[in-house]
Design a protein around this motif. Structure first.
Motif, PDB file in Angstrom:
ATOM      1  N   GLU A 109     100.556  49.973  58.595  1.00 12.89           N
ATOM      2  CA  GLU A 109      99.467  49.386  57.833  1.00 12.89           C
ATOM      3  C   GLU A 109     100.052  48.837  56.531  1.00 12.89           C
ATOM      4  O   GLU A 109     100.688  49.572  55.768  1.00 12.89           O
ATOM      5  CB  GLU A 109      98.403  50.428  57.514  1.00 12.89           C
ATOM      6  N   ARG A 222      97.843  50.772  67.737  1.00  7.79           N
ATOM      7  CA  ARG A 222      97.252  50.018  66.630  1.00  7.79           C
ATOM      8  C   ARG A 222      97.853  48.610  66.555  1.00  7.79           C
ATOM      9  O   ARG A 222      97.147  47.626  66.332  1.00  7.79           O
ATOM     10  CB  ARG A 222      97.500  50.774  65.312  1.00  7.79           C
ATOM     11  N   GLU A 225      96.381  46.524  69.394  1.00  9.49           N
ATOM     12  CA  GLU A 225      94.991  46.164  69.107  1.00  9.49           C
ATOM     13  C   GLU A 225      94.930  45.004  68.116  1.00  9.49           C
ATOM     14  O   GLU A 225      94.115  44.083  68.252  1.00  9.49           O
ATOM     15  CB  GLU A 225      94.235  47.378  68.557  1.00  9.49           C
ATOM     16  N   LYS A 226      95.809  45.037  67.124  1.00 11.39           N
ATOM     17  CA  LYS A 226      95.869  43.930  66.166  1.00 11.39           C
ATOM     18  C   LYS A 226      96.327  42.648  66.847  1.00 11.39           C
ATOM     19  O   LYS A 226      95.871  41.549  66.512  1.00 11.39           O
ATOM     20  CB  LYS A 226      96.807  44.269  65.009  1.00 11.39           C
TER      21      LYS A 226
END
Length: 617
Positions: A109, A222, A225-226
């Motif tokens: 992130e 993650r 998904e992005k």
């Protein structure tokens, strides 16, 4: 007239003629970028020049040249996870250096947003290969924008920052040599300086940031998904130029502009789908385009990156269409200039294309092979070694100006892989080698960039060869950028890691240089010669800035016996042969350094006196 830096910090909106590399800097300012890092390498150095042209008291960007690309990327990453928008830029092969950390970024992130600018080099104009960095994006689940010109460089950088912040994800802006240097009038927006906020790093809220076994599945999920969200965004960057034809062309970046040149009026007879994002590809737009055409040509520089995915989409969607990609080896090589695109497209549909002729001027062009500059401190090293090394001895080149030692007449440096490879490769070449001497080269910038691990390995594992560190005090090959050698002495580092045999010598002291190199080559252990002399191109430019134009130059006296050592062995380009066979010094090339005087067997070289208003000086 305003300087580039003063132009870039105007509040705007306004338009200005700039190159793509300069347009990026304006986009940084408008986007609120705070931290910019780099390691110099063509075709991207002008980004740094544009940043440094901004007056220091008005420049909101923190900028540094880091010791190598990997460190630059990691610094930019650290700033971005702390909430500050960052950018790192480097040349094509710099991606290899950052790879170990780059492939992790998409799993993290990144609250501040982070843009990676890579300067790919189709045609290998300033690189050792034609590496296609789109493959790294697929490997690491990282999206890529690919602009076609300077206006899009500016616009796509701003969009990359916007989406990067929104998705907390890294983004690549892929330039090529032509888009980096594409010059046009660019329309800019408004720049409002913004204050630097408080640090935001919160591993508990935004983590995990530690990719150990239990965390990797969560982090990878993650990232994937992005990637699906990036897929949706890519649909906004599929630009259709439709005429209802049965023939379609899918392309991206600069090849699109070359295609328009080649098609001419025929552009109205075909449909073109231009991709602004080349990873992930806009699946919906491509599927619809394929369904509407009987045959589709994929036009892309370098590898068949788009072609493979388009064919996969056609197969998976069961679309009945003929897809024509690269048809022979030549399609994989070189820049897709209009001349190249004409060659590629004429094999696909000769009736569509028109030959783009270059304007012809009937002038005599003299062959100018690459060569070391007049007065270059590397020249004495190669001149001396060309006398000392036997034909069976081995010399290992590295990246830098000194790579040119490979060329005639020196022929020193027979093998090259990458930046900093020379010590490792030389270690391997020295093994089981009882009679052939091995010498390797390393620039002082490369010493700090990637040279130290190989040197430490040579010391630790007791390899036997001579390393010549070519110290000229700057990163000369890419435009005289600074490096850590200004603050950290190379000899002290070598002593600290246990190198027993170290010599330092100014390369203009050729007798001493020859004595030291001869001793080093006879030393049966790893040893280092630090061959020092300032970069004379940088030195002469600094003199010109100070108003010192005329310098004492060399002249050839009547003692010359026409042995030609100055031309055929020392090979300073200042020495020329006249039509009658005599040797003279070209006044536009000679810098009056005098390094040539000791090589003349007849002692025919002297300094020419400069006539001033007060008489001879």
């Amino acid at each position: 007239m305003k300087s580039l830096g003063e132009v870039l910090i105007q509040r705007g909106p306004f338009s200005e003629i700039v190159i793509g590399n300069s347009a990026i800097v304006r986009a940084m300012l408008e986007s609120g970028v705070k931290v910019v890092t780099s390691y110099p390498g063509s075709p991207t150095p002008e980004i740094a020049e544009a940043i440094n042209s901004i007056p220091k008291d008005k420049n909101p960007l923190y900028f540094e040249f880091s010791t190598n690309e990997k460190v630059a990327l990691e610094l930019a990453f650290g700033a971005a996870v702390n909430g500050y928008t960052s950018c790192v830029f480097f040349k094509s092969v710099g991606m290899n250096v950052v790879a170990d950390s780059f492939v992790q970024l998409s799993m993290m992130e990144i609250p501040g947003g982070m843009v990676i600018v890579t300067g790919d080099d189709p045609g290998a104009n300033s690189s050792q290969n034609e590496q296609d960095n789109r493959h790294y994006a697929r490997l690491s689940y990282t999206p890529i924008f690919e602009p076609k010109d300077a206006q899009e460089v500016y616009e796509m950088f701003k969009k990359a920052v916007e989406y990067s912040r929104k998705l907390r994800s890294p983004v690549v802006l892929r330039l090529t040599t032509h888009t980096a240097h594409f010059k046009q009038k660019v329309s800019f927006g408004v720049y409002e300086p913004s204050p630097t906020g408080e640090p935001l790093f919160d591993p508990n809220a935004n983590g995990p940031y530690i990719p150990i076994a239990q965390n990797v599945p969560v982090m990878k999920r993650r990232a994937l998904e992005k990637l699906l969200r990036w897929q949706e965004i890519s649909e906004n960057y599929a630009f259709l130029q439709g005429n209802g034809s049965d023939v379609g062309i899918i392309t991206a970046g600069l090849p699109y502009l070359s295609l328009l040149d080649v098609l001419g009026e025929s552009a109205k007879k075909v449909d073109i789908l231009r991709l602004g994002m080349v990873y992930p590809l806009p699946r919906k737009a491509i599927s619809e385009f394929l369904r509407k055409h009987k045959v589709v040509k994929i036009l892309e520089e370098l590898d068949n990156f788009i072609e493979e995915k388009v064919k996969a989409i056609a197969y998976e969607e069961r679309i009945d269409v003929e897809i024509v990609g690269k048809t022979d080896i030549e399609d994989w090589i070189g820049e897709y200039t209009p001349e190249k695109v004409y060659s590629v497209m004429s094999k696909f549909s000769p009736e569509l294309v028109r030959k783009v002729e270059k304007p012809v001027k009937f002038v005599r062009v003299v062959n100018r092979p690459p060569q070391l500059c007049p007065g270059c401190g590397h020249r004495p090293v190669f001149y001396v070694l060309s006398k000392l090394l036997r034909e069976k001895d081995i010399s290992v080149a590295d990246i830098g100006c000194h790579t040119l030692g490979f060329l005639e007449p020196y022929k020193v440096g027979q093998i090259l892989l990458s930046m900093g490879h020379s010590t490792g490769t030389a270690s391997g070449l020295s093994m089981f080698n009882k009679d052939r001497k091995v010498v390797a080269f390393l620039g002082d910038s490369t010493f700090f960039h990637a040279g130290l691990p190989g040197i430490i390995n040579a010391v630790f594992n007791k390899h036997n060869f001579t390393l010549v560190v070519m110290e000229n005090g700057t990163t000369a090959m890419t435009g005289h950028q600074d490096h850590p050698g200004k603050a950290i002495k190379i000899r002290q580092i070598l002593e600290a890691i246990g190198v027993k045999h170290i010599w330092e010598v100014d390369t203009y002291q050729q007798d001493k240089l020859e004595e030291i190199l001869k001793t080093a080559l006879e030393t049966p252990e790893f040893n280092v010669v630090i061959a020092k002399h300032p970069c004379m191109l940088k030195f002469t430019r600094e003199r010109r800035r100070k108003g010192i134009i005329k310098v004492p130059q060399m002249k050839v006296t009547n003692r010359c016996t026409l042995a030609g050592v100055c031309i055929t062995k020392f090979a300073c380009p200042s020495f020329q042969r006249a039509d009658d066979g005599s040797i003279f010094v070209h006044e536009d090339l000679c810098i009056g350094d005098g390094s040539c005087m000791v090589v003349c067997p007849s002692g025919a070289l002297e300094f020419e006196k400069i006539e001033t208003g007060g008489g001879a000086k």
